[in-house]
Design a protein around this motif. Structure first.
Motif, PDB file in Angstrom:
ATOM      1  N   ASN A   1       0.823  -1.211   0.000  1.00 37.78           N
ATOM      2  CA  ASN A   1       0.000   0.000   0.000  1.00 37.78           C
ATOM      3  C   ASN A   1       0.851   1.252   0.000  1.00 37.78           C
ATOM      4  N   PHE A   2       1.924   1.215   0.777  1.00 37.69           N
ATOM      5  CA  PHE A   2       2.778   2.393   0.845  1.00 37.69           C
ATOM      6  C   PHE A   2       3.397   2.677  -0.527  1.00 37.69           C
ATOM      7  N   LEU A   3       3.995   1.647  -1.123  1.00 36.32           N
ATOM      8  CA  LEU A   3       4.692   1.860  -2.402  1.00 36.32           C
ATOM      9  C   LEU A   3       3.711   2.319  -3.483  1.00 36.32           C
ATOM     10  N   LEU A   4       2.568   1.639  -3.557  1.00 40.27           N
ATOM     11  CA  LEU A   4       1.618   2.008  -4.610  1.00 40.27           C
ATOM     12  C   LEU A   4       1.030   3.390  -4.359  1.00 40.27           C
ATOM     13  N   SER A   5       0.855   3.747  -3.094  1.00 40.27           N
ATOM     14  CA  SER A   5       0.343   5.091  -2.803  1.00 40.27           C
ATOM     15  C   SER A   5       1.346   6.137  -3.248  1.00 40.27           C
ATOM     16  N   VAL A   6       2.627   5.837  -3.045  1.00 41.92           N
ATOM     17  CA  VAL A   6       3.648   6.803  -3.445  1.00 41.92           C
ATOM     18  C   VAL A   6       3.633   7.009  -4.955  1.00 41.92           C
ATOM     19  N   ILE A   7       3.628   5.894  -5.704  1.00 42.10           N
ATOM     20  CA  ILE A   7       3.733   6.078  -7.150  1.00 42.10           C
ATOM     21  C   ILE A   7       2.442   6.595  -7.780  1.00 42.10           C
ATOM     22  N   THR A   8       1.333   6.553  -7.034  1.00 41.60           N
ATOM     23  CA  THR A   8       0.095   7.100  -7.606  1.00 41.60           C
ATOM     24  C   THR A   8      -0.277   8.418  -6.934  1.00 41.60           C
ATOM     25  N   LEU A   9       0.679   9.041  -6.279  1.00 38.24           N
ATOM     26  CA  LEU A   9       0.451  10.305  -5.578  1.00 38.24           C
ATOM     27  C   LEU A   9      -0.718  10.217  -4.596  1.00 38.24           C
ATOM     28  N   GLY A  10      -0.827   9.085  -3.951  1.00 34.34           N
ATOM     29  CA  GLY A  10      -1.829   8.949  -2.886  1.00 34.34           C
ATOM     30  C   GLY A  10      -3.180   8.444  -3.360  1.00 34.34           C
ATOM     31  N   ILE A  11      -3.396   8.389  -4.660  1.00 30.28           N
ATOM     32  CA  ILE A  11      -4.727   7.989  -5.129  1.00 30.28           C
ATOM     33  C   ILE A  11      -5.020   6.530  -4.781  1.00 30.28           C
ATOM     34  N   TYR A  12      -3.968   5.688  -4.814  1.00 31.18           N
ATOM     35  CA  TYR A  12      -4.195   4.273  -4.513  1.00 31.18           C
ATOM     36  C   TYR A  12      -4.624   4.054  -3.070  1.00 31.18           C
ATOM     37  N   SER A  13      -4.362   5.024  -2.207  1.00 28.47           N
ATOM     38  CA  SER A  13      -4.597   4.788  -0.780  1.00 28.47           C
ATOM     39  C   SER A  13      -6.031   4.365  -0.474  1.00 28.47           C
ATOM     40  N   PHE A  14      -6.993   4.759  -1.311  1.00 26.87           N
ATOM     41  CA  PHE A  14      -8.372   4.341  -1.064  1.00 26.87           C
ATOM     42  C   PHE A  14      -8.531   2.837  -1.245  1.00 26.87           C
ATOM     43  N   TRP A  15      -7.846   2.303  -2.221  1.00 24.91           N
ATOM     44  CA  TRP A  15      -7.903   0.861  -2.449  1.00 24.91           C
ATOM     45  C   TRP A  15      -7.065   0.150  -1.390  1.00 24.91           C
ATOM     46  N   GLY A  16      -5.960   0.751  -1.043  1.00 26.38           N
ATOM     47  CA  GLY A  16      -5.102   0.171  -0.016  1.00 26.38           C
ATOM     48  C   GLY A  16      -5.842   0.062   1.303  1.00 26.38           C
ATOM     49  N   LYS A  17      -6.516   1.140   1.658  1.00 24.37           N
ATOM     50  CA  LYS A  17      -7.291   1.173   2.895  1.00 24.37           C
ATOM     51  C   LYS A  17      -8.363   0.084   2.882  1.00 24.37           C
ATOM     52  N   THR A  18      -8.996  -0.078   1.725  1.00 29.60           N
ATOM     53  CA  THR A  18     -10.023  -1.107   1.591  1.00 29.60           C
ATOM     54  C   THR A  18      -9.435  -2.505   1.807  1.00 29.60           C
ATOM     55  N   ASN A  19      -8.264  -2.742   1.239  1.00 32.90           N
ATOM     56  CA  ASN A  19      -7.649  -4.059   1.403  1.00 32.90           C
ATOM     57  C   ASN A  19      -7.303  -4.333   2.861  1.00 32.90           C
ATOM     58  N   VAL A  20      -6.832  -3.289   3.561  1.00 28.97           N
ATOM     59  CA  VAL A  20      -6.509  -3.466   4.980  1.00 28.97           C
ATOM     60  C   VAL A  20      -7.779  -3.801   5.760  1.00 28.97           C
ATOM     61  N   ARG A  21      -8.850  -3.091   5.453  1.00 28.39           N
ATOM     62  CA  ARG A  21     -10.106  -3.376   6.153  1.00 28.39           C
ATOM     63  C   ARG A  21     -10.572  -4.798   5.876  1.00 28.39           C
ATOM     64  N   ARG A  22     -10.469  -5.222   4.621  1.00 26.00           N
ATOM     65  CA  ARG A  22     -10.887  -6.597   4.297  1.00 26.00           C
ATOM     66  C   ARG A  22     -10.123  -7.585   5.161  1.00 26.00           C
ATOM     67  N   HIS A  23      -8.806  -7.323   5.281  1.00 29.59           N
ATOM     68  CA  HIS A  23      -7.973  -8.230   6.064  1.00 29.59           C
ATOM     69  C   HIS A  23      -8.406  -8.241   7.532  1.00 29.59           C
ATOM     70  N   ILE A  24      -8.516  -7.057   8.102  1.00 30.18           N
ATOM     71  CA  ILE A  24      -8.802  -6.970   9.538  1.00 30.18           C
ATOM     72  C   ILE A  24     -10.215  -7.481   9.839  1.00 30.18           C
ATOM     73  N   TRP A  25     -11.165  -7.106   9.010  1.00 28.79           N
ATOM     74  CA  TRP A  25     -12.539  -7.584   9.225  1.00 28.79           C
ATOM     75  C   TRP A  25     -12.569  -9.115   9.242  1.00 28.79           C
ATOM     76  N   SER A  26     -11.817  -9.708   8.311  1.00 26.28           N
ATOM     77  CA  SER A  26     -11.905 -11.163   8.178  1.00 26.28           C
ATOM     78  C   SER A  26     -11.241 -11.879   9.357  1.00 26.28           C
ATOM     79  N   CYS A  27     -10.503 -11.144  10.169  1.00 24.20           N
ATOM     80  CA  CYS A  27      -9.894 -11.751  11.362  1.00 24.20           C
ATOM     81  C   CYS A  27     -10.858 -11.748  12.552  1.00 24.20           C
ATOM     82  N   VAL A  28     -11.900 -10.918  12.449  1.00 26.73           N
ATOM     83  CA  VAL A  28     -12.853 -10.840  13.558  1.00 26.73           C
ATOM     84  C   VAL A  28     -13.891 -11.948  13.380  1.00 26.73           C
TER      85      VAL A  28
END
Lengths: 424, 383
Positions: free
Chosen positions: A81-108
């Motif tokens: 997420n960090f690397l892709l956010s950097v190369i997309t000037l932060g635009i990827y962060s919305f997708w990155g954030k979503t992936n993190v949520r998917r991961h954390i939600w699925s652990c609950v």
């Protein structure tokens, strides 16, 4: 087809999943028996041939359980997420954030069934774009242009700034409510989603005037405000067709609040004294320019003041304030859990001041040493803390829960995003 | 544990209508997945519309849903089932997931490029347009605000004879200009060698610049250059531009820490690039004004040479960018001296008489002498 294997039913926290493939297959009957019969942190081996011969027993209202089972992969996700956010000037962060949520939600896991996050990066991105376009840009322009449109007219400038402030304060309330609604509507458990049924504007209004009450009451309205807002939010919350409930006295919050209010006052009186003493005890001459050149007495005091300030006094006081805050927050969390109900389920929370401080310090260190890249671990620690210390008590009649009929937001969290309301 | 390849599997099904778990038998036929409990068929799902929240891995638990029933969930633990599904619905594989992820990344990069491109184009063309459209009252207000920040606490020099000499110089330079009354010139005791054109037509020259100049022609050259900035509305454009940059930053990066540093760098680079262009234009105006008013460019040349001697290459390399010090990112001094020396000469008379020049040099005589010692500190932003 009867499979005659034992079943490891192990729900100890932090168990590493991802070896599902190696686990023996379980039959439905095993699952049925297993569900609800064994509480957390117990591992049982059982054979289930007999049960399967009969038709599955009717599912009773299962004992409800909540636990967090960490899975590997969050580190890789953070870096990606960090690397892709950097190369997309932060635009990827919305997708990155979503992936993190998917991961954390699925652990609950609730009653051993994981949550699923169904939001998408696109929804977050569009929400952000829309809010930016219709709110942030106009607000920015008003604030930026006001000084030279109304140059001589100080009153008009002040009015413009106050108006912008009021709008932002109001919108923050709207943002908090809508972000919660979006997340609930994107949280799936057993195919059922959550929702908030109330109006975000009316919630924001309550939040708005209560915020103004804070300074007027010297913060003494704070516990009451928290109680009212949490009550409002929780009573609006539904999972599927089943509503959450929240009711209780505000009194228990005030004993802790009084302690921290008075202690904070004492600390604030002590702070200038401590700074003054530190200012006297430092010898700054050796610390600037190798001690060469004359230093005026003014500079001496100033330098000593700041050295003492940064090195010693301020962190110590920050820590003390943090301890006081943790003391209050722990009490509040426990009380709020007690006030909350869901169908026949009530909640017990075991938050303590020291564990909260440990949590906060750990999170702080993670953010510092990973330069913010490790933020997903901070989120995981928060959720895990909550899951580990929250015990739902009672049994849940899952059959009575129908799908939510509330309309689903099509875009998410724009306001929360632009006002940076929380870490998730 | 691989069981015999089988067409039917045991599974758990949530229909998306209620939270009840249905124990089901799942059949993975060639065209559809059939989910049934006893004699009831709960779902018949075709393969192309099948969805998997997580990538489907052969030999792992399968968790499926379908376009027609987005809240329904089918969970099958049997490892053989996922293989059966993957054969028939390859779009659920990790590889397909990765391909979709890559598309998202590419789309994000494209948007980032587009945003930067659009922002760049906007910042190139829009500020001067806005600057020229700006009502005079705004320009004036802006200028007053910038001046207050710039000269914070410093004295304006008010010696009568000096002010008269300055006015005479300004009148001579602006005589042939369209709107001579727009130039309002002040000398301030700023403790740096610098001059600024402000929005609305004010020009601030530092006392130290007047003192550093070898003669009135040097001051006149600097003044002509600043007049060029006023004519071009450069400082207004600069402010509009910096406003645009901070807006773009706010929109593009929000509160993210990664973005802040990137945005900062991008912003400074953009600012420097633009001012260099503006400086060349202002130099062009300066030459035109000097020629029209019959003032020699030699004063300006020797002033530049003085700067070059005193601060060496620093003034060419240390180009700090500061919205308010419009002198800060001029083209290199050497390049400018070269250009001025190539000019064909014109008949010229001194910009001021000796008496007037003496008066101008002591324009700050009535102001308290603060901080005269400026050498050894940070080099001036050049002139």
């Amino acid at each position: 087809m009867v499979v005659q294997f034992g079943l490891m039913a192990c729900s100890a926290t932090d168990e590493k999943r991802g070896r599902d493939a190696e686990e023996p297959r379980q039959t439905l009957a095993e699952r049925t028996v297993n569900r609800g019969q064994y509480r957390e942190r117990n591992c049982h081996v059982m054979s289930a041939t007999e049960q399967f011969e009969h038709s599955p027993p009717p599912r009773p209202g299962g004992q409800i359980s909540l636990n967090y089972t960490a899975r590997p992969g969050l580190g890789g996700l953070s870096i990606k997420n960090f690397l892709l956010s950097v190369i997309t000037l932060g635009i990827y962060s919305f997708w990155g954030k979503t992936n993190v949520r998917r991961h954390i939600w699925s652990c609950v896991h609730v009653m051993d069934e994981p949550l699923e996050y169904t939001g998408t990066g696109k929804e977050l991105f569009l929400g952000f774009l829309i809010v930016t376009g219709i709110i942030i840009v106009p607000l920015f322009l008003i604030q930026a242009l006001a000084p030279f449109i109304f140059f001589e007219n100080i009153a008009a400038q002040v009015v413009a700034q106050i108006l912008a402030f009021v709008v932002v304060l109001y919108l923050i309330g709207v943002g908090i409510y809508r972000a919660r609604r979006y997340r609930l509507s994107r949280t799936l458990w057993r195919g059922i989603r959550g929702t908030l049924t109330g109006s975000s504007w009316s919630f924001a209004w309550t939040n708005f005037w209560m915020t103004f009450l804070l300074p007027l009451s010297f913060l003494w309205s704070y516990p009451w405000m928290r109680m009212r807002l949490t009550s409002r939010m929780t009573n609006d919350m539904e999972f599927g067709s089943a509503p959450f409930g929240f009711s209780g006295p505000v009194g228990p919050l005030y004993s802790r609040f009084a302690i921290i209010w008075i202690s904070s006052l004492v600390l604030m009186i002590l702070l200038p004294f401590a700074l003054w003493i530190s200012g006297l005890s430092f010898d700054p001459k050796s610390m600037i320019d190798g001690g060469d050149g004359p230093i005026t007495p003014d500079q001496t005091t100033l330098v000593a003041f700041f050295i003492g300030l940064t090195l010693l006094i301020i962190p110590a006081f920050v820590l003390l304030f943090a301890v006081l805050r943790a003391f209050y927050v722990a009490g509040e969390m426990n009380h709020f859990a007690q006030c909350t109900t869901f169908e026949n389920v009530r909640f017990e929370m075991r938050a303590t001041s020291w564990s909260l401080i440990g949590l906060a310090i750990g999170n702080f260190l993670i953010l510092i040493f990973t330069l913010g890249i490790g933020a997903p671990f901070v989120q995981q620690r928060l959720v895990r803390y909550f899951c580990n210390r929250m015990t739902p008590v009672g049994s849940l009649d899952v059959a009575s829960i129908q799908q939510s009929q509330a309309e689903v937001d099509r875009r998410g969290e724009g306001l929360a995003e632009v006002f940076d309301i929380d870490a998730f | 544990m691989r069981s015999e390849p089988s067409e039917t599997y045991q599974g758990r099904f949530y229909d998306g209508e209620s939270a009840v778990a249905h124990d089901v038998v799942v059949r993975c036929s060639t065209t559809v997945v059939v989910v049934s409990a006893g004699s009831d068929v709960l779902a018949t799902w075709n393969y192309p519309d099948l969805l998997s929240p997580d990538p489907l891995v052969a030999g792992r638990r399968a968790r499926l849903t379908h376009n027609t029933a987005p809240y329904a969930r089918l969970v099958v633990e049997d490892p053989a089932f996922s293989e059966c599904i993957l054969d028939r619905a390859p779009h659920l594989s990790s590889r397909a997931h990765r391909r979709r992820g890559l598309k998202i990344v590419l789309a994000c990069m494209l948007m980032a490029f587009a945003t930067v491109g659009a922002g760049y184009a906007f910042l190139t063309f829009a500020p001067s347009t806005f600057a020229k459209l700006m009502p005079d009252s705004w320009r004036h207000n802006l200028g007053e605000q910038v001046k207050q920040i710039l000269v914070r606490g410093k004295q304006v020099c008010t010696d009568d004879e000096g002010v008269a000499a300055l006015a005479a110089m300004a009148a001579r330079l602006s005589e042939k200009e369209d709107n001579p009354s727009q130039f309002k010139i002040y000398v301030y005791d700023l403790s740096i060698v610098n001059a600024f054109a402000l929005p609305g037509g004010s020009i601030v020259i530092s006392r130290q610049l007047v003192e550093a100049a070898s003669g009135a022609d040097g001051v006149a050259g600097v003044l002509a250059h600043e007049m060029g900035h006023v004519i071009e509305r450069d400082s207004e454009a600069q402010l509009v531009r910096s406003l645009g940059i901070s807006l773009l930053q706010q929109v593009l990066f929000g509160g993210s820490t990664i973005g802040d540093s990137f945005g900062g760098i991008a912003g400074v680079l953009t600012l420097m690039q633009y001012t260099r262009d503006a400086e060349r234009r202002a130099d062009g105006h300066a030459v035109r004004i000097l020629e029209a008013s019959g003032v020699s460019p030699n004063g300006l040349i020797s002033f530049f040479e003085y700067i070059q001697d005193k601060y060496g290459s620093k003034s060419e390399d240390d180009e700090k960018s500061d919205v308010f010090s419009l002198f800060s990112s001029h083209p290199g001094v050497k390049e400018r001296i070269g250009k001025l020396k190539q000019l064909e000469t014109w008949s010229a008379t001194p910009a001021l008489t000796e008496t007037q020049w003496t008066a101008l040099k002591s324009i700050c005589a009535s102001a308290p002498d603060t901080d005269k010692e400026t050498e050894g500190g940070s080099p001036p932003d050049e002139a």
